[in-house]
Design a protein around this motif. Structure first.
Motif, PDB file in Angstrom:
ATOM      1  N   GLY A 106       0.778  -1.235   0.000  1.00 58.19           N
ATOM      2  CA  GLY A 106       0.000   0.000   0.000  1.00 58.19           C
ATOM      3  C   GLY A 106       0.806   1.279   0.000  1.00 58.19           C
ATOM      4  O   GLY A 106       0.249   2.361  -0.197  1.00 58.19           O
ATOM      5  N   CYS A 107       2.108   1.194   0.249  1.00 52.63           N
ATOM      6  CA  CYS A 107       2.946   2.398   0.377  1.00 52.63           C
ATOM      7  C   CYS A 107       4.086   2.348  -0.637  1.00 52.63           C
ATOM      8  O   CYS A 107       5.232   2.030  -0.291  1.00 52.63           O
ATOM      9  CB  CYS A 107       3.502   2.515   1.795  1.00 52.63           C
ATOM     10  N   PRO A 108       3.805   2.672  -1.878  1.00 56.84           N
ATOM     11  CA  PRO A 108       4.824   2.539  -2.936  1.00 56.84           C
ATOM     12  C   PRO A 108       5.987   3.517  -2.802  1.00 56.84           C
ATOM     13  O   PRO A 108       7.024   3.322  -3.434  1.00 56.84           O
ATOM     14  CB  PRO A 108       4.029   2.832  -4.217  1.00 56.84           C
ATOM     15  N   ALA A 109       5.828   4.570  -1.963  1.00 59.03           N
ATOM     16  CA  ALA A 109       6.892   5.563  -1.802  1.00 59.03           C
ATOM     17  C   ALA A 109       7.885   5.182  -0.706  1.00 59.03           C
ATOM     18  O   ALA A 109       8.794   5.953  -0.395  1.00 59.03           O
ATOM     19  CB  ALA A 109       6.283   6.934  -1.488  1.00 59.03           C
ATOM     20  N   LEU A 110       7.752   3.988  -0.127  1.00 63.06           N
ATOM     21  CA  LEU A 110       8.589   3.570   0.996  1.00 63.06           C
ATOM     22  C   LEU A 110      10.069   3.602   0.625  1.00 63.06           C
ATOM     23  O   LEU A 110      10.503   2.984  -0.345  1.00 63.06           O
ATOM     24  CB  LEU A 110       8.187   2.155   1.423  1.00 63.06           C
ATOM     25  N   LYS A 111      10.853   4.374   1.420  1.00 57.42           N
ATOM     26  CA  LYS A 111      12.291   4.512   1.194  1.00 57.42           C
ATOM     27  C   LYS A 111      13.128   3.921   2.322  1.00 57.42           C
ATOM     28  O   LYS A 111      14.264   3.517   2.091  1.00 57.42           O
ATOM     29  CB  LYS A 111      12.661   5.986   1.032  1.00 57.42           C
ATOM     30  N   VAL A 112      12.575   3.924   3.536  1.00 53.77           N
ATOM     31  CA  VAL A 112      13.310   3.465   4.715  1.00 53.77           C
ATOM     32  C   VAL A 112      12.504   2.375   5.407  1.00 53.77           C
ATOM     33  O   VAL A 112      11.334   2.585   5.761  1.00 53.77           O
ATOM     34  CB  VAL A 112      13.563   4.627   5.699  1.00 53.77           C
ATOM     35  N   LEU A 113      13.118   1.213   5.617  1.00 56.84           N
ATOM     36  CA  LEU A 113      12.451   0.108   6.292  1.00 56.84           C
ATOM     37  C   LEU A 113      13.414  -0.537   7.274  1.00 56.84           C
ATOM     38  O   LEU A 113      14.472  -1.043   6.889  1.00 56.84           O
ATOM     39  CB  LEU A 113      11.979  -0.927   5.267  1.00 56.84           C
ATOM     40  N   LYS A 114      13.053  -0.474   8.572  1.00 49.47           N
ATOM     41  CA  LYS A 114      13.852  -1.091   9.632  1.00 49.47           C
ATOM     42  C   LYS A 114      12.969  -2.103  10.347  1.00 49.47           C
ATOM     43  O   LYS A 114      11.957  -1.736  10.942  1.00 49.47           O
ATOM     44  CB  LYS A 114      14.357  -0.043  10.623  1.00 49.47           C
ATOM     45  N   LEU A 115      13.357  -3.366  10.290  1.00 54.44           N
ATOM     46  CA  LEU A 115      12.506  -4.431  10.800  1.00 54.44           C
ATOM     47  C   LEU A 115      13.235  -5.286  11.834  1.00 54.44           C
ATOM     48  O   LEU A 115      14.362  -5.720  11.617  1.00 54.44           O
ATOM     49  CB  LEU A 115      12.050  -5.345   9.657  1.00 54.44           C
ATOM     50  N   GLN A 116      12.549  -5.524  12.942  1.00 50.39           N
ATOM     51  CA  GLN A 116      12.971  -6.544  13.905  1.00 50.39           C
ATOM     52  C   GLN A 116      11.711  -7.286  14.317  1.00 50.39           C
ATOM     53  O   GLN A 116      11.080  -6.976  15.324  1.00 50.39           O
ATOM     54  CB  GLN A 116      13.668  -5.926  15.109  1.00 50.39           C
ATOM     55  N   CYS A 117      11.321  -8.241  13.497  1.00 49.33           N
ATOM     56  CA  CYS A 117      10.068  -8.975  13.678  1.00 49.33           C
ATOM     57  C   CYS A 117      10.356 -10.457  13.491  1.00 49.33           C
ATOM     58  O   CYS A 117      10.542 -10.912  12.350  1.00 49.33           O
ATOM     59  CB  CYS A 117       9.007  -8.508  12.677  1.00 49.33           C
ATOM     60  N   ILE A 118      10.369 -11.197  14.555  1.00 48.25           N
ATOM     61  CA  ILE A 118      10.809 -12.588  14.484  1.00 48.25           C
ATOM     62  C   ILE A 118       9.819 -13.480  13.744  1.00 48.25           C
ATOM     63  O   ILE A 118      10.165 -14.598  13.345  1.00 48.25           O
ATOM     64  CB  ILE A 118      11.064 -13.155  15.900  1.00 48.25           C
ATOM     65  N   ASN A 119       8.579 -13.005  13.547  1.00 46.51           N
ATOM     66  CA  ASN A 119       7.571 -13.822  12.885  1.00 46.51           C
ATOM     67  C   ASN A 119       7.397 -13.482  11.412  1.00 46.51           C
ATOM     68  O   ASN A 119       6.454 -13.936  10.767  1.00 46.51           O
ATOM     69  CB  ASN A 119       6.228 -13.670  13.606  1.00 46.51           C
ATOM     70  N   VAL A 120       8.297 -12.671  10.869  1.00 46.86           N
ATOM     71  CA  VAL A 120       8.234 -12.297   9.458  1.00 46.86           C
ATOM     72  C   VAL A 120       9.190 -13.183   8.660  1.00 46.86           C
ATOM     73  O   VAL A 120      10.297 -13.480   9.109  1.00 46.86           O
ATOM     74  CB  VAL A 120       8.589 -10.802   9.294  1.00 46.86           C
ATOM     75  N   THR A 121       8.763 -13.591   7.454  1.00 43.63           N
ATOM     76  CA  THR A 121       9.552 -14.535   6.655  1.00 43.63           C
ATOM     77  C   THR A 121       9.982 -13.916   5.324  1.00 43.63           C
ATOM     78  O   THR A 121       9.787 -12.734   5.060  1.00 43.63           O
ATOM     79  CB  THR A 121       8.720 -15.808   6.375  1.00 43.63           C
ATOM     80  N   ASP A 122      10.565 -14.775   4.472  1.00 43.14           N
ATOM     81  CA  ASP A 122      11.092 -14.349   3.176  1.00 43.14           C
ATOM     82  C   ASP A 122      10.078 -13.585   2.332  1.00 43.14           C
ATOM     83  O   ASP A 122      10.443 -12.690   1.567  1.00 43.14           O
ATOM     84  CB  ASP A 122      11.548 -15.577   2.372  1.00 43.14           C
ATOM     85  N   ASP A 123       8.809 -13.942   2.438  1.00 43.61           N
ATOM     86  CA  ASP A 123       7.785 -13.351   1.572  1.00 43.61           C
ATOM     87  C   ASP A 123       7.762 -11.826   1.661  1.00 43.61           C
ATOM     88  O   ASP A 123       7.469 -11.145   0.678  1.00 43.61           O
ATOM     89  CB  ASP A 123       6.407 -13.906   1.942  1.00 43.61           C
ATOM     90  N   VAL A 124       8.071 -11.287   2.838  1.00 42.54           N
ATOM     91  CA  VAL A 124       8.025  -9.838   3.025  1.00 42.54           C
ATOM     92  C   VAL A 124       9.074  -9.153   2.163  1.00 42.54           C
ATOM     93  O   VAL A 124       8.785  -8.192   1.436  1.00 42.54           O
ATOM     94  CB  VAL A 124       8.219  -9.477   4.516  1.00 42.54           C
ATOM     95  N   LEU A 125      10.321  -9.610   2.226  1.00 44.88           N
ATOM     96  CA  LEU A 125      11.365  -8.937   1.470  1.00 44.88           C
ATOM     97  C   LEU A 125      11.295  -9.244  -0.020  1.00 44.88           C
ATOM     98  O   LEU A 125      11.750  -8.440  -0.842  1.00 44.88           O
ATOM     99  CB  LEU A 125      12.736  -9.289   2.022  1.00 44.88           C
ATOM    100  N   ILE A 126      10.710 -10.339  -0.383  1.00 42.77           N
ATOM    101  CA  ILE A 126      10.444 -10.580  -1.802  1.00 42.77           C
ATOM    102  C   ILE A 126       9.471  -9.526  -2.314  1.00 42.77           C
ATOM    103  O   ILE A 126       9.634  -8.962  -3.404  1.00 42.77           O
ATOM    104  CB  ILE A 126       9.897 -12.009  -2.017  1.00 42.77           C
ATOM    105  N   ALA A 127       8.466  -9.215  -1.489  1.00 43.07           N
ATOM    106  CA  ALA A 127       7.507  -8.173  -1.851  1.00 43.07           C
ATOM    107  C   ALA A 127       8.172  -6.800  -1.885  1.00 43.07           C
ATOM    108  O   ALA A 127       7.882  -5.968  -2.745  1.00 43.07           O
ATOM    109  CB  ALA A 127       6.342  -8.171  -0.857  1.00 43.07           C
ATOM    110  N   VAL A 128       9.094  -6.536  -0.929  1.00 46.86           N
ATOM    111  CA  VAL A 128       9.831  -5.263  -0.930  1.00 46.86           C
ATOM    112  C   VAL A 128      10.597  -5.112  -2.244  1.00 46.86           C
ATOM    113  O   VAL A 128      10.583  -4.045  -2.881  1.00 46.86           O
ATOM    114  CB  VAL A 128      10.787  -5.183   0.271  1.00 46.86           C
TER     115      VAL A 128
END
Length: 605
Positions: A262-284
């Motif tokens: 939903g946020c195509p202008a995203l420039k900065v992403l800092k994540l510390q989420c132990i329940n997040v998997t590969d699918d998220v960064l593939i989408a990024v």
């Protein structure tokens, strides 16, 4: 400021200069001391300086609530207010006494119900005063203001509708207050909700719907009640979001994916989420082509697959941090190197499967790299940094911590290839010795910041070479036990701009070094001498005689320094703000004179 006077002694600076010109002069000043100095020119300048002041910082000393009232009467055009309960900022004498008198009459002056002791904390009454006094407020930072609740935040939001930036780190505000911000502050761009433990999804859903068009930056950390529902609302409404900081165990793929989609202008992403998997960064990699800053912390589910997606899709990536990502290997860095040619900053921390080959690829393919940090990287060897030296000519900062396979050969390659190096920090890299640091001194003459902590193969020869770097301002050689007087004397004679020095745990350092530092480094502001057994009051006296800028001095466990030496530091340094020493070395006279600036490592032994 010297006044301009005519032949008859008239004050021309006040009679001839128009107010617009004076205000423009004040606007161009870049520091509070400069503003304060100009306010002393005349009453007219004082009034104009107050009108030009746009930023205020408030600590916890006194009564912040009353302090806000006093300041709002004097500085009516303030746009930025920073309140930090960790700070201890003293009020001027006349303001402090006035605050105490008014505080006793005001319900906003907080007292402990149990013992009646005054507490120094901003309350809801102070928030109301902020809203009343600074209606033009655009930026508000409240750090660990634990007495502020939704009531105070709501009252401020209703008055300060121009608010663009709000930092609520460590504030125990509830959903109602944050929702009120979303309802009233339609221009809000930046919001930090780190450690706001009481918040739930409800407030973020309302906030996103209220300020979705303007919100550009959002930080969420340690908010255990916030789930994917809140992030779905952010993804739905906040189309202009550019920065997301997320540290939460309760967040899964669904929420983060909603933001990424939903946020195509995203420039900065800092994540510390132990329940997040590969699918998220593939989408990024697929949807966030504008991504410039990516930081991944403590991910046990990420593999090389998602870094390949980042390398393929995020061509504008400039800053990458990989921390404790156990399953990433050299192939991950190779993918980044091949795809992200704009990379300027790279940090690899505790990723134990990343080795020499991965970093070699960075050196070969990322010529714009300016900062590199390798922390706890046992598998990265000399040849990797040799490739960085050959390919990254613009490197300005290098950080190495516990990299046991990196030695002098690597540092020599960096020195010869990266001659613009300004910062070198090395800690517990036991294979690095004199040879590597000598090369730095000979080739990197622009060096301003050098830290060699617990590098026990580094000695005087290295510092003699470094003394050729005349721009050096920061030097930390703590624990380098081979360094003695010769090395420090060379630094004192060659590095006149030195402002910070840490020589703690140097057993061979004596008074001669301090005498030379006093002569050669008049700009020295901070010095750490702890555990230096051969330093005595004599050397300390020579040091402080000329280093009048000294503001902090740490000297615990220096058996040659007595109460007389401590008194010398306190009495000879007009700018001294902190002295760290054993309690028994502080005389009663010194306590009376400077008790507020003395800190004790051990109160009682």
């Amino acid at each position: 400021m010297r006044r301009m006077r005519g032949g008859g002694g008239d004050d021309r600076i006040n009679t001839c200069l128009p107010e617009e010109l004076i205000v423009e002069i004040l606007r161009r000043l870049d520091s509070k001391p400069s503003h304060d100095a100009c306010s002393l020119v005349s009453k007219r300048w004082l009034a104009l300086e107050r009108l030009s002041r746009t930023t205020l910082r408030i600590g916890a000393t006194g009564s912040p609530d009353v302090y806000v009232n006093l300041l709002s009467r004097r500085f009516v055009n303030v746009r930025h207010v920073f309140v930090d309960e960790r700070l201890n900022i003293s009020l001027p004498v006349h303001l402090g006494s006035l605050a105490r008198r008014r505080g006793k009459k005001s319900s906003s002056y907080n007292k402990s119900e149990e013992d009646g002791v005054e507490t120094n904390s901003l309350s809801d009454a102070g928030m109301a005063a902020l809203g009343e006094g600074f209606p033009k407020l655009e930026k508000l930072s409240l750090i660990w203001c634990s007495n502020v609740s939704s009531v105070g935040l709501t009252s401020l939001a209703e008055k300060c509708r121009l608010l663009k930036s709000l930092d609520l780190q460590g504030c125990y505000v509830g959903d109602q207050g944050v929702a009120a911000v979303g309802k009233c502050c339609k221009q809000l761009e930046d919001l930090n909700l780190q450690f706001c433990e009481g918040l739930t999804d409800a407030c973020l859903v309302e906030l996103a719907s209220g300020v979705g068009k303007s919100l550009k930056s959002l930080g969420i950390a340690a908010c255990v009640k916030i789930t994917d529902v809140a992030l779905e609302a952010v993804g739905l409404h906040c189309k202009s979001l550019e920065s997301l900081l997320l540290d939460a165990e309760s967040i899964h793929n669904k929420g983060v994916l909603a933001v990424v989609h939903g946020c195509p202008a995203l420039k900065v992403l800092k994540l510390q989420c132990i329940n997040v998997t590969d699918d998220v960064l593939i989408a990024v990699g697929t949807y966030c082509s504008s991504m410039e800053f990516l930081a991944l912390y403590t991910f046990q589910r990420f593999t090389d697959k998602e870094l390949r997606a980042i390398g393929s899709g995020c061509k504008k990536l400039k800053n990458l941090t990989l921390s404790d990502c156990s399953f990433l290997s050299d192939k991950a860095l190779e993918s980044i190197a091949i795809g992200c040619k704009e990379l300027t900053h790279l940090e690899v921390n505790g990723c134990h499967n990343i080795g020499t080959l991965g970093l070699e690829s960075i050196g070969k393919s990322c010529p714009r790299l300016t900062e590199l940090a390798l922390l706890y990287c046992q598998r990265i060897g000399n040849f990797a940094l040799s490739e960085i030296g050959r390919g990254c000519k613009f490197l300005q900062a290098l950080h190495l911590v516990d990299c046991s396979s990196i030695g002098d050969e690597a540092i020599c390659s960096i020195a010869k290839g990266c001659r613009n190096l300004k910062k070198l920090h090395i800690r517990r890299c036991y294979e690095i010795g004199n040879k590597g640091v000598v090369a730095i001194g000979e080739h990197c003459r622009s060096l301003t910041d050098l830290s060699l902590r617990f590098c026990d193969r580094v000695g005087d020869e290295a510092l003699i070479a470094v003394s050729q770097c005349s721009s050096l301002q920061y030097l930390n050689v703590s624990g380098c036990h081979q360094i003695g007087d010769a090395g420090l004397i060379a630094i004192a004679r060659g590095c006149a701009e030195l402002t910070y020095l840490d020589v703690s745990v140097l057993q061979n350092l004596g008074d001669m070094s301090l005498a030379e530092l006093g002569e050669g480094c008049p700009n020295l502001k901070d010095i750490v001498l702890s555990h230096c057994r051969q330093i005595t009051d004599v050397g300390l006296n020579h040091l402080v005689k000329n280093c009048t800028m000294l503001s902090s001095c740490h000297m615990v466990y220096c058996q040659g320094i007595t109460s007389a030496g401590v008194a010398t530091v306190v009495s000879s340094c007009p700018n001294i703000k902190k002295v760290l020493v054993e309690k028994w070395k502080v005389s009663q006279r010194t306590k009376r004179r400077a008790g507020s600036i003395i800190s004790y490592l051990c109160v009682d032994l």
